[in-house]
Design an enzyme around this catalytic site. Structure first.
Site, PDB file in Angstrom:
ATOM      1  N   ALA A  66      -4.730  -1.895  -2.117  1.00 35.95           N
ATOM      2  CA  ALA A  66      -5.031  -0.945  -1.039  1.00 35.95           C
ATOM      3  C   ALA A  66      -3.941  -0.955   0.021  1.00 35.95           C
ATOM      4  O   ALA A  66      -3.666   0.061   0.650  1.00 35.95           O
ATOM      5  CB  ALA A  66      -6.382  -1.269  -0.411  1.00 35.95           C
ATOM      6  N   GLU A  75       7.357  -3.207 -14.703  1.00 34.30           N
ATOM      7  CA  GLU A  75       8.617  -3.823 -15.136  1.00 34.30           C
ATOM      8  C   GLU A  75       8.820  -5.176 -14.460  1.00 34.30           C
ATOM      9  O   GLU A  75       9.173  -6.166 -15.110  1.00 34.30           O
ATOM     10  CB  GLU A  75       9.805  -2.906 -14.801  1.00 34.30           C
ATOM     11  CG  GLU A  75       9.764  -1.579 -15.507  1.00 34.30           C
ATOM     12  CD  GLU A  75       9.041  -0.470 -14.736  1.00 34.30           C
ATOM     13  OE1 GLU A  75       9.410   0.695 -14.910  1.00 34.30           O
ATOM     14  OE2 GLU A  75       8.105  -0.778 -13.956  1.00 34.30           O
TER      15      GLU A  75
END
Length: 162
Positions: A66, A75
């Site tokens: 959030a 990645e």
């Protein structure tokens, strides 16, 4: 007088069935990882899978929060995980996939700038190129022989010492 400096990007396009079985499995691992992504805010699921020189495949997916800057891309999750588990292994290949949560089909998505920089650091440190595979919606797969194709004017540890 200003000069224009150009750096060419070199990608090879394959049909998925033209790739060797190991690379096809790597792409499938990235897809499976994307399906497990925690992406409740963007609803954009990203998966990455790395092939190490010991034959292991390490996967990662995007993890959102959030508090947006606290999340992490697929990645970087995969790269950091690989080096924490297998610090002496070379990363040979990475497959990256993405899809909107509301769709079934995966689409091509290139790494963000932060991920490109991290991938470049690992490539520089191991002094060996990392092949990148990006599957596209039409079934083709794009291969890059180095992170340099995505970050041609990269910043590295050599810049710190000059």
């Amino acid at each position: 007088m200003p000069r224009i400096i150009k750096k060419e990007v070199s990608l090879t396009q394959y049909e998925a069935d033209e790739l060797d079985e190991v690379t096809q499995n790597l792409i499938e691992s990235a897809k499976q990882s994307a399906l497990r992504a925690y992406a409740p805010y963007s609803n954009f699921q990203v998966g990455a899978a790395l092939l190490l020189d010991n034959g292991k495949i390490i996967s990662g997916n995007n993890q959102e929060n959030a508090c947006y800057p606290a999340g992490l891309c697929a990645e970087r999750v995969a790269f950091f995980s690989a080096k924490s588990q297998f610090p002496d292994c070379q990363i040979l290949k990475v497959a990256i996939v993405a899809k909107p949560a509301s769709q079934e089909q995966f689409k091509m998505a290139t790494p963000c700038g932060s991920c490109r920089q991290v991938m470049s650091e690992y490539e520089n440190n191991q002094e060996q190129h990392i092949k990148i595979y990006l599957p596209a919606t039409d079934g083709s797969v794009y291969e890059s022989d180095s992170v340099d194709n995505f970050l041609p004017f990269k910043f590295s540890n050599k810049d710190l010492n000059s």
